[in-house]
Design a protein around this motif. Structure first.
Motif, PDB file in Angstrom:
ATOM      1  N   UNK A 136      21.700  35.523  55.993  1.00  0.00           N
ATOM      2  CA  UNK A 136      22.808  36.101  55.213  1.00  0.00           C
ATOM      3  C   UNK A 136      23.653  35.029  54.558  1.00  0.00           C
ATOM      4  N   UNK A 137      24.144  34.054  55.337  1.00  0.00           N
ATOM      5  CA  UNK A 137      25.077  33.113  54.722  1.00  0.00           C
ATOM      6  C   UNK A 137      24.375  32.070  53.855  1.00  0.00           C
ATOM      7  N   UNK A 138      23.082  31.872  54.055  1.00  0.00           N
ATOM      8  CA  UNK A 138      22.365  30.990  53.135  1.00  0.00           C
ATOM      9  C   UNK A 138      22.193  31.639  51.763  1.00  0.00           C
ATOM     10  N   UNK A 139      22.000  32.946  51.751  1.00  0.00           N
ATOM     11  CA  UNK A 139      21.844  33.663  50.494  1.00  0.00           C
ATOM     12  C   UNK A 139      23.175  33.865  49.784  1.00  0.00           C
ATOM     13  N   UNK A 140      24.233  34.143  50.547  1.00  0.00           N
ATOM     14  CA  UNK A 140      25.513  34.520  49.931  1.00  0.00           C
ATOM     15  C   UNK A 140      26.525  33.384  49.853  1.00  0.00           C
ATOM     16  N   UNK A 141      26.366  32.368  50.720  1.00  0.00           N
ATOM     17  CA  UNK A 141      27.368  31.304  50.862  1.00  0.00           C
ATOM     18  C   UNK A 141      28.731  31.876  51.249  1.00  0.00           C
ATOM     19  N   UNK A 142      28.714  33.001  51.932  1.00  0.00           N
ATOM     20  CA  UNK A 142      29.928  33.576  52.517  1.00  0.00           C
ATOM     21  C   UNK A 142      29.938  33.231  53.999  1.00  0.00           C
ATOM     22  N   UNK A 184      30.370  23.943  50.913  1.00  0.00           N
ATOM     23  CA  UNK A 184      29.135  23.385  51.467  1.00  0.00           C
ATOM     24  C   UNK A 184      28.873  23.961  52.855  1.00  0.00           C
ATOM     25  N   UNK A 185      27.599  24.058  53.179  1.00  0.00           N
ATOM     26  CA  UNK A 185      27.170  24.402  54.530  1.00  0.00           C
ATOM     27  C   UNK A 185      26.720  23.120  55.207  1.00  0.00           C
ATOM     28  N   UNK A 186      27.403  22.740  56.269  1.00  0.00           N
ATOM     29  CA  UNK A 186      26.990  21.566  57.049  1.00  0.00           C
ATOM     30  C   UNK A 186      25.856  22.015  57.972  1.00  0.00           C
TER      31      UNK A 186
END
Length: 257
Positions: A136-142, A184-186
């Motif tokens: 989910x969060x990889x697709x949405x960056x939420x 950014x996602x760490x």
């Protein structure tokens, strides 16, 4: 000339959760570089045990209001750091968390971000939910609060902080951050307790989250579900749900669908 490292303040909201807070503060005390980091706890409920848990390890605030948004805003207002890390009272960031945050923010276009999510408990159901969540969060960056959202303090202030929401305040901030600049996602896990899922039933809890996300996406009201999500007043977050249907005017209990 090399720029000085940005100063970091950790804001921990907590409600009737002194035991979990104590474990998290014990963990933070052993992290490299923590002596240069400010830790502020904004608490609601159980003031005596919360004072004992925070004593000597964090600055304690007892602001008005008990929603997580109100507590985090109060904590952020009291900080001095250039970067804010919002950490749940039952979360454990990676050992090199401060280095990772500074590295992520070395690019001035980046306004904030969050960490990879992982549960502390080894239950197979939590592993499955972890992977669903990661997709989910990889697709949405939420990003959600249990991923350890960090943000430049100046950007947080410019956005007006967390909106006065009883639910979905982290998702709302994450979406506004994306409009303010790069996030950014760490790719390093931050461990968070899965006690809420384990106490209430992993799939029932996930069903409620999906229902709330649907309502939020459709711009429908989610505030009426806040009491059910937070659990009984006076108990720690994630306490088992009381028996019986959710009382919400015009609402639907996902368990009864």
């Amino acid at each position: 000339m090399t720029a000085a490292p940005e100063t970091i303040s950790i804001v921990i909201p907590t409600r009737n959760d002194a035991r979990a807070l104590g474990r998290t503060l014990d963990y933070l005390a052993g992290l490299p570089g923590v002596d240069e980091v400010e830790i502020v706890v904004a608490a609601s409920g159980d003031p005596e045990r919360t004072r004992r848990a925070a004593a000597g390890r964090a600055r304690l605030l007892l602001p008005q209001g008990s929603t997580r948004a109100a507590l985090m805003n109060a904590g952020a207002t009291a900080t001095r750091g250039e970067v804010l890390l919002f950490l749940h009272a039952d979360s454990f960031p990676p050992a090199n968390v401060f280095t990772l945050i500074r590295h992520a923010l070395a690019d001035r276009r980046v306004v904030g971000g969050a960490f990879e999510h992982s549960f502390a408990e080894p239950a197979w159901s939590l592993r499955a939910i972890r992977w669903i969540n990661r997709i989910r969060y990889r697709l949405t960056r939420n990003y959600y609060g249990d991923q350890g959202i960090f943000v430049r303090a100046a950007v947080f202030e410019a956005l007006g902080g967390y909106r006065d929401l009883a639910l979905m305040e982290d998702l709302d901030l994450s979406q506004r951050l994306k409009r303010a600049g790069r996030t950014v996602l760490v790719p390093v896990p931050l461990l968070t307790s899965g006690r809420r899922f384990l106490a209430r039933g992993p799939w029932r809890t996930l069903a409620l989250i999906v229902w709330l996300l649907l309502l939020h996406t459709l711009r429908r009201d989610t505030e009426g579900y806040a009491e059910r999500w937070r659990g009984p007043a006076g108990l720690a977050p994630g306490s088992p749900w009381a028996r019986g249907r959710l009382r919400r005017a015009g609402g639907v209990d996902p368990d009864d669908r």
